[in-house]
Design a protein around this motif. Structure first.
Motif, mmCIF file in Angstrom:
data_model
loop_
_atom_site.group_PDB
_atom_site.id
_atom_site.type_symbol
_atom_site.label_atom_id
_atom_site.label_comp_id
_atom_site.label_asym_id
_atom_site.label_seq_id
_atom_site.Cartn_x
_atom_site.Cartn_y
_atom_site.Cartn_z
ATOM 1 N N CYS A 85 15.442 17.291 -0.381
ATOM 2 C CA CYS A 85 14.574 18.403 -0.815
ATOM 3 C C CYS A 85 13.160 17.582 -1.215
ATOM 4 O O CYS A 85 12.091 18.131 -0.956
ATOM 5 C CB CYS A 85 14.915 19.098 -1.968
ATOM 6 S SG CYS A 85 15.821 20.534 -1.313
ATOM 7 N N ASN A 86 13.255 16.557 -1.895
ATOM 8 C CA ASN A 86 12.178 15.692 -2.309
ATOM 9 C C ASN A 86 11.307 15.418 -1.211
ATOM 10 O O ASN A 86 10.158 15.361 -1.199
ATOM 11 C CB ASN A 86 12.780 14.319 -3.226
ATOM 12 C CG ASN A 86 11.447 13.694 -3.844
ATOM 13 O OD1 ASN A 86 10.429 14.014 -4.380
ATOM 14 N ND2 ASN A 86 11.291 12.502 -3.019
ATOM 15 N N ASP A 87 11.945 14.712 -0.183
ATOM 16 C CA ASP A 87 11.336 14.388 1.085
ATOM 17 C C ASP A 87 10.673 15.440 1.759
ATOM 18 O O ASP A 87 9.357 15.276 2.422
ATOM 19 C CB ASP A 87 12.226 13.452 1.864
ATOM 20 C CG ASP A 87 12.489 12.234 1.520
ATOM 21 O OD1 ASP A 87 11.806 11.594 0.596
ATOM 22 O OD2 ASP A 87 13.425 11.388 2.175
ATOM 23 N N MET A 88 11.379 16.436 1.957
ATOM 24 C CA MET A 88 10.737 17.884 2.420
ATOM 25 C C MET A 88 9.315 18.338 1.791
ATOM 26 O O MET A 88 8.461 18.554 2.308
ATOM 27 C CB MET A 88 11.766 18.983 2.554
ATOM 28 C CG MET A 88 11.318 20.052 3.169
ATOM 29 S SD MET A 88 11.244 19.651 4.953
ATOM 30 C CE MET A 88 12.770 19.409 5.386
ATOM 31 N N VAL A 89 9.535 18.597 0.449
ATOM 32 C CA VAL A 89 8.256 18.659 -0.290
ATOM 33 C C VAL A 89 7.152 17.718 -0.216
ATOM 34 O O VAL A 89 6.090 18.193 -0.106
ATOM 35 C CB VAL A 89 8.602 19.123 -1.759
ATOM 36 C CG1 VAL A 89 7.547 19.235 -2.810
ATOM 37 C CG2 VAL A 89 9.560 20.249 -1.972
ATOM 38 N N THR A 90 7.476 16.511 -0.191
ATOM 39 C CA THR A 90 6.504 15.288 -0.072
ATOM 40 C C THR A 90 5.891 15.764 1.236
ATOM 41 O O THR A 90 4.567 15.616 1.686
ATOM 42 C CB THR A 90 7.239 14.095 -0.177
ATOM 43 O OG1 THR A 90 7.826 13.937 -1.440
ATOM 44 C CG2 THR A 90 6.281 13.062 -0.121
ATOM 45 N N ALA A 91 6.682 15.817 2.373
ATOM 46 C CA ALA A 91 6.265 16.225 3.641
ATOM 47 C C ALA A 91 5.220 17.336 3.918
ATOM 48 O O ALA A 91 3.970 17.482 4.435
ATOM 49 C CB ALA A 91 7.356 16.276 4.693
ATOM 50 N N TRP A 92 5.661 18.427 3.117
ATOM 51 C CA TRP A 92 4.783 19.456 3.033
ATOM 52 C C TRP A 92 3.325 19.170 2.587
ATOM 53 O O TRP A 92 2.502 19.730 2.987
ATOM 54 C CB TRP A 92 5.614 20.671 2.448
ATOM 55 C CG TRP A 92 6.564 21.232 3.178
ATOM 56 C CD1 TRP A 92 6.981 21.302 4.349
ATOM 57 C CD2 TRP A 92 7.792 22.091 2.598
ATOM 58 N NE1 TRP A 92 8.224 21.802 4.759
ATOM 59 C CE2 TRP A 92 8.665 22.370 3.513
ATOM 60 C CE3 TRP A 92 7.986 22.269 1.408
ATOM 61 C CZ2 TRP A 92 9.652 23.133 3.278
ATOM 62 C CZ3 TRP A 92 9.280 23.223 0.980
ATOM 63 C CH2 TRP A 92 10.039 23.501 2.041
ATOM 64 N N ILE A 93 3.356 18.372 1.370
ATOM 65 C CA ILE A 93 2.310 18.217 0.580
ATOM 66 C C ILE A 93 1.284 17.318 1.568
ATOM 67 O O ILE A 93 0.001 17.506 1.745
ATOM 68 C CB ILE A 93 2.406 17.687 -0.625
ATOM 69 C CG1 ILE A 93 3.131 18.660 -1.741
ATOM 70 C CG2 ILE A 93 1.185 17.269 -1.386
ATOM 71 C CD1 ILE A 93 3.699 18.101 -2.953
ATOM 72 N N LEU A 94 1.969 16.232 2.106
ATOM 73 C CA LEU A 94 1.085 15.353 2.920
ATOM 74 C C LEU A 94 0.797 15.950 3.995
ATOM 75 O O LEU A 94 -0.482 15.621 4.462
ATOM 76 C CB LEU A 94 2.199 14.105 3.262
ATOM 77 C CG LEU A 94 2.502 12.898 2.100
ATOM 78 C CD1 LEU A 94 3.399 12.050 2.383
ATOM 79 C CD2 LEU A 94 1.364 12.471 1.657
ATOM 80 N N ASN A 95 1.497 16.742 4.770
ATOM 81 C CA ASN A 95 0.782 17.393 6.085
ATOM 82 C C ASN A 95 -0.397 18.270 5.647
ATOM 83 O O ASN A 95 -0.897 19.010 6.606
ATOM 84 C CB ASN A 95 1.984 18.069 6.542
ATOM 85 C CG ASN A 95 2.961 17.343 7.314
ATOM 86 O OD1 ASN A 95 2.587 16.026 7.488
ATOM 87 N ND2 ASN A 95 4.083 17.725 7.544
ATOM 88 N N ARG A 96 -0.753 18.764 4.334
ATOM 89 C CA ARG A 96 -1.744 19.638 4.294
ATOM 90 C C ARG A 96 -2.833 18.825 3.523
ATOM 91 O O ARG A 96 -3.762 19.450 2.929
ATOM 92 C CB ARG A 96 -1.394 20.875 3.213
ATOM 93 C CG ARG A 96 -0.284 21.560 3.670
ATOM 94 C CD ARG A 96 -0.092 21.787 5.234
ATOM 95 N NE ARG A 96 -1.393 22.689 5.742
ATOM 96 C CZ ARG A 96 -1.865 22.743 6.990
ATOM 97 N NH1 ARG A 96 -1.229 21.954 7.889
ATOM 98 N NH2 ARG A 96 -2.817 23.232 7.505
ATOM 99 N N LEU A 97 -2.782 17.325 3.864
ATOM 100 C CA LEU A 97 -4.054 16.564 3.213
ATOM 101 C C LEU A 97 -4.517 15.945 4.110
ATOM 102 O O LEU A 97 -4.075 15.643 5.333
ATOM 103 C CB LEU A 97 -3.409 15.497 2.184
ATOM 104 C CG LEU A 97 -2.570 15.741 1.047
ATOM 105 C CD1 LEU A 97 -1.841 14.809 0.274
ATOM 106 C CD2 LEU A 97 -3.550 16.534 -0.070
#
Length: 185
Positions: free
Chosen positions: A92-104
């Motif tokens: 989940c941590n990796d998924m949330v990190t990916a979601w944030i990074l992909n919107r930067l």
């Protein structure tokens, strides 16, 4: 003999993964739905350094809808590596990190890419872009003073003004009221 040892490790890892997954119910913050993926777009806009308040609000709403706010505000803490929920937290941590990074925006993404957790990533972005900035406040006020309807319809004109006022409101912090006058409102 060594192949037997590897086989038992694989089955042990598989059992651990299965038990971790069976513990996490759909209402649990560490549950990932089958359609959740790192490429899932949870907010439409990509943050490029401008309009942080609206991007932040969109991300918070999206993460709340997915029951993942706890991973950025720290209420869902990283468990010990020997606990069954560790793998679920890690995914989940990796998924949330990916979601944030992909919107930067690419430049911002590259500057925070190696942050170790979604919570630390969120804090770093907050520290960098979430603080009031006198130059930014001046720029917003200048835009508000020079905005005109021009050939725009009233709805789009109002939307532009509202966006600027909301951004200004987010950018200015006031000291807390201690006199009690605000309680009457």
């Amino acid at each position: 003999m060594s192949s037997t040892g590897n086989s038992s490790n694989v089955s042990s890892d598989s059992t651990t993964s299965e038990s971790a997954l069976s513990i996490v119910e759909p209402s649990h913050p560490l549950y990932l739905y089958p359609l959740d993926s790192p490429g899932t777009v949870i907010v439409a806009s990509i943050f490029n350094g401008l309009g942080y308040g609206s991007w932040r609000q969109g991300m918070l709403i999206a993460l709340s809808c997915k029951n993942k706010i706890g991973l950025i505000n720290g209420t869902v803490a990283k468990p010990s590596t020997n606990l069954p929920l560790y793998e679920a937290w890690y995914w989940c941590n990796d998924m949330v990190t990916a979601w944030i990074l992909n919107r930067l925006d690419l430049e911002i993404r590259e500057s925070v890419m190696y942050t170790e957790s979604a919570q630390k990533l969120w804090k770093e972005i907050e520290q960098r872009y979430g603080k009031p900035n006198g130059t930014k406040v001046f720029q917003i006020r200048k835009e508000i003073s020079s905005i005109s309807q021009g050939s725009s319809n009233i709805a789009s004109y109002f939307s532009r003004i509202k966006k600027l006022w909301d951004e200004l409101d987010f950018s200015i912090t006031y000291p807390p009221c201690v006199c009690g006058c605000k309680e009457g409102f």
